[in-house]
Write a protein that holds these residues in place. Structure first.
Motif, PDB file in Angstrom:
ATOM      1  N   PRO A 186     -18.703  56.294 -33.380  1.00 34.38           N
ATOM      2  CA  PRO A 186     -20.009  56.707 -32.852  1.00 34.38           C
ATOM      3  C   PRO A 186     -20.746  55.507 -32.273  1.00 34.38           C
ATOM      4  N   SER A 187     -21.684  55.768 -31.385  1.00 26.94           N
ATOM      5  CA  SER A 187     -22.351  54.685 -30.653  1.00 26.94           C
ATOM      6  C   SER A 187     -23.022  53.685 -31.584  1.00 26.94           C
ATOM      7  N   MET A 212     -22.204  52.839 -34.537  1.00 26.95           N
ATOM      8  CA  MET A 212     -21.212  52.057 -35.269  1.00 26.95           C
ATOM      9  C   MET A 212     -20.619  50.958 -34.393  1.00 26.95           C
ATOM     10  N   LYS A 213     -20.655  51.161 -33.075  1.00 25.34           N
ATOM     11  CA  LYS A 213     -20.182  50.120 -32.163  1.00 25.34           C
ATOM     12  C   LYS A 213     -21.167  48.961 -32.100  1.00 25.34           C
ATOM     13  N   GLU A 214     -22.435  49.250 -32.354  1.00 22.06           N
ATOM     14  CA  GLU A 214     -23.477  48.228 -32.269  1.00 22.06           C
ATOM     15  C   GLU A 214     -23.667  47.475 -33.579  1.00 22.06           C
ATOM     16  N   ARG A 215     -23.258  48.093 -34.694  1.00 24.56           N
ATOM     17  CA  ARG A 215     -23.433  47.457 -36.007  1.00 24.56           C
ATOM     18  C   ARG A 215     -22.094  47.290 -36.690  1.00 24.56           C
ATOM     19  N   ASP A 216     -21.963  46.229 -37.465  1.00 28.28           N
ATOM     20  CA  ASP A 216     -20.754  45.993 -38.241  1.00 28.28           C
ATOM     21  C   ASP A 216     -20.881  46.742 -39.562  1.00 28.28           C
ATOM     22  N   ILE A 217     -20.110  47.810 -39.720  1.00 26.36           N
ATOM     23  CA  ILE A 217     -20.251  48.629 -40.925  1.00 26.36           C
ATOM     24  C   ILE A 217     -19.805  47.884 -42.180  1.00 26.36           C
ATOM     25  N   LEU A 218     -19.052  46.800 -42.010  1.00 23.87           N
ATOM     26  CA  LEU A 218     -18.619  46.031 -43.181  1.00 23.87           C
ATOM     27  C   LEU A 218     -19.804  45.375 -43.883  1.00 23.87           C
ATOM     28  N   LYS A 219     -20.898  45.182 -43.149  1.00 22.58           N
ATOM     29  CA  LYS A 219     -22.067  44.511 -43.726  1.00 22.58           C
ATOM     30  C   LYS A 219     -23.066  45.486 -44.347  1.00 22.58           C
ATOM     31  N   LEU A 220     -22.798  46.792 -44.232  1.00 28.31           N
ATOM     32  CA  LEU A 220     -23.766  47.762 -44.746  1.00 28.31           C
ATOM     33  C   LEU A 220     -23.962  47.681 -46.256  1.00 28.31           C
ATOM     34  N   PRO A 221     -22.895  47.563 -47.065  1.00 28.44           N
ATOM     35  CA  PRO A 221     -23.132  47.438 -48.518  1.00 28.44           C
ATOM     36  C   PRO A 221     -23.975  46.210 -48.861  1.00 28.44           C
ATOM     37  N   GLU A 222     -23.664  45.090 -48.193  1.00 26.40           N
ATOM     38  CA  GLU A 222     -24.414  43.862 -48.438  1.00 26.40           C
ATOM     39  C   GLU A 222     -25.878  44.023 -48.027  1.00 26.40           C
ATOM     40  N   LYS A 223     -26.106  44.650 -46.883  1.00 24.50           N
ATOM     41  CA  LYS A 223     -27.474  44.836 -46.411  1.00 24.50           C
ATOM     42  C   LYS A 223     -28.260  45.728 -47.358  1.00 24.50           C
ATOM     43  N   TRP A 248      -9.568  53.571 -38.336  1.00 29.39           N
ATOM     44  CA  TRP A 248     -10.194  54.265 -37.203  1.00 29.39           C
ATOM     45  C   TRP A 248      -9.916  53.517 -35.906  1.00 29.39           C
ATOM     46  N   ALA A 249     -10.062  52.177 -35.928  1.00 25.04           N
ATOM     47  CA  ALA A 249      -9.828  51.381 -34.729  1.00 25.04           C
ATOM     48  C   ALA A 249      -8.363  51.470 -34.285  1.00 25.04           C
ATOM     49  N   GLU A 250      -7.436  51.383 -35.228  1.00 25.13           N
ATOM     50  CA  GLU A 250      -6.011  51.408 -34.887  1.00 25.13           C
ATOM     51  C   GLU A 250      -5.590  52.750 -34.307  1.00 25.13           C
ATOM     52  N   ILE A 251      -6.020  53.837 -34.944  1.00 26.62           N
ATOM     53  CA  ILE A 251      -5.571  55.155 -34.497  1.00 26.62           C
ATOM     54  C   ILE A 251      -6.233  55.561 -33.190  1.00 26.62           C
ATOM     55  N   SER A 252      -7.521  55.282 -33.037  1.00 27.42           N
ATOM     56  CA  SER A 252      -8.221  55.682 -31.804  1.00 27.42           C
ATOM     57  C   SER A 252      -7.730  54.888 -30.594  1.00 27.42           C
ATOM     58  N   ALA A 253      -7.108  53.730 -30.825  1.00 20.02           N
ATOM     59  CA  ALA A 253      -6.592  52.916 -29.724  1.00 20.02           C
ATOM     60  C   ALA A 253      -5.268  53.444 -29.178  1.00 20.02           C
ATOM     61  N   VAL A 254      -4.614  54.345 -29.922  1.00 20.18           N
ATOM     62  CA  VAL A 254      -3.325  54.908 -29.501  1.00 20.18           C
ATOM     63  C   VAL A 254      -3.572  56.053 -28.532  1.00 20.18           C
ATOM     64  N   LEU A 305     -21.552  60.978 -37.550  1.00 25.30           N
ATOM     65  CA  LEU A 305     -20.297  60.735 -36.846  1.00 25.30           C
ATOM     66  C   LEU A 305     -20.383  61.099 -35.367  1.00 25.30           C
ATOM     67  N   GLU A 306     -21.533  61.645 -34.968  1.00 24.96           N
ATOM     68  CA  GLU A 306     -21.791  62.040 -33.584  1.00 24.96           C
ATOM     69  C   GLU A 306     -20.713  62.987 -33.069  1.00 24.96           C
ATOM     70  N   VAL A 307     -20.482  64.025 -33.862  1.00 25.27           N
ATOM     71  CA  VAL A 307     -19.588  65.108 -33.456  1.00 25.27           C
ATOM     72  C   VAL A 307     -20.287  66.432 -33.739  1.00 25.27           C
ATOM     73  N   LYS A 308     -20.010  67.388 -32.878  1.00 30.02           N
ATOM     74  CA  LYS A 308     -20.484  68.746 -33.106  1.00 30.02           C
ATOM     75  C   LYS A 308     -19.429  69.456 -33.944  1.00 30.02           C
TER      76      LYS A 308
END
Length: 338
Positions: free
Chosen positions: A135-136, A138-149, A189-195, A289-292
């Motif tokens: 989703p848009s 998630m591209k702008e933010r690093d989700i790995l830092k969310l628990p820390e934040k 998600w990154a690996e599969i969506s790139a295929v 997830l920005e899906v209908k």
């Protein structure tokens, strides 16, 4: 002189015959050995081929057995098997399936494992198998830092009470486990969506969704993202900085989730263990997830609630995925054919 010539010819002939007898014996032995070797190799090849075939069938059975999203089956055939008899409920369900087949062009479905991750699994499997990107936001933010934040920047020490499905309490280990879950979601998600190839993507999804330890990390990451967004919305409502989506007002209107802590303790912590997502949380899932998410609710057949969209307000550019449920608890994946 003639006698000596004859004796020499006779001796030569006898020598040649003797040599031929020896060569003939060696040749026959060699041919017999080669024939035996060929027969042995042929039997060995046949044995190895049978062994390989059995091993391949075993692995395939194991993979299908472990799959949490099964291969597609005929929709009406599934309906006939699952809803036999002439009870009112069985007749209504068969009619609902026939309506899906006739009017909605749904010809097949993929069964999803019946546990309390069912809806999250069905949604995430479709996102991955369709190659839908992040989703848009998630591209702008690093989700790995969310628990820390959440823990340090926003002071939410209570996330140590976060439960990972059946694992009810982790205490100080919660932060590290959440980080691993977020890493698993982002990486896969990154690996599969790139295929780009659909078949290859499907194979990757089957492998991923046949490993419980890996797929459960994905679901817990999704749960945590839901919690994080609820905290963000709650802070915006308190500070009145900017308006929030109506679904957060619905969520906080419940006595059991009037704030992020109660939302986690009374709802999210039990998802995957004793409960699944309810209707309001399904709105939140689609929004994040920005899906209908279009859901065919078969137990609501012949009512306005037979089809529902989550969220009901969505952007045109969002991808659409579909679910099928008979009870708002367990979900399957419908497949369309024109």
């Amino acid at each position: 002189g003639r006698h000596e010539v004859w004796s020499w010819k006779t001796a030569s002939k006898e020598s040649l015959c003797l040599m031929w007898q020896k060569v003939k014996v060696q040749l026959m032995l060699s041919m017999s050995f080669l024939a035996a070797l060929f027969w042995y190799c042929r039997r060995l090849y046949s044995f190895l081929a049978q062994l390989l075939k059995r091993w391949s069938n075993y692995l395939q059975r194991q993979l299908i057995r472990n799959l949490s999203v099964l291969p597609e089956v005929d929709l009406l055939g599934y309906s006939a098997r699952e809803w036999k008899g002439e009870t009112k409920q069985a007749k209504q369900m068969r009619e609902a399936y026939e309506e899906l087949f006739r009017s909605c062009h749904i010809k097949y479905l993929r069964q999803v494992r019946r546990d309390n991750y069912s809806v999250v699994r069905a949604v995430l499997f479709q996102i991955f198998s369709q190659g839908i990107p992040f989703p848009s936001w998630m591209k702008e933010r690093d989700i790995l830092k969310l628990p820390e934040k959440l823990l340090y920047s926003q002071g939410c020490n209570w996330i140590q009470q976060y439960s990972f499905g059946p694992e009810r309490y982790t205490g100080p280990n919660a932060f590290g486990k959440l980080r691993k879950c977020m890493e698993a979601l982002k990486t896969n998600w990154a690996e599969i969506s790139a295929v780009r190839d659909y078949e290859e993507r499907g194979s990757m999804c089957n492998t991923l969704f046949s490993d419980e330890s890996k797929e459960y990390k994905l679901y817990e990451a999704i749960k945590f993202i839901m919690l994080y967004e609820v905290v963000e919305a709650y802070e915006q409502i308190k500070s009145r900085d900017q308006p929030v989506h109506n679904l957060f007002s619905l969520l906080f209107a419940r006595d059991s989730s009037s704030d992020p802590l109660s939302f986690m303790m009374n709802h999210l912590n039990s998802v995957g263990d004793s409960i699944c997502l309810d209707q309001v949380e399904l709105f939140l899932l689609g929004y994040l997830l920005e899906v209908k998410i279009r859901v065919y609710r078969l137990h609501r057949f012949n009512t306005e609630e037979f089809q529902a969209n989550y969220p009901d307000e969505y952007r045109r550019e969002w991808n659409e995925i579909s679910l099928l449920t008979e009870d708002d608890h367990y979900y399957h994946i419908p497949l369309f054919r024109t």
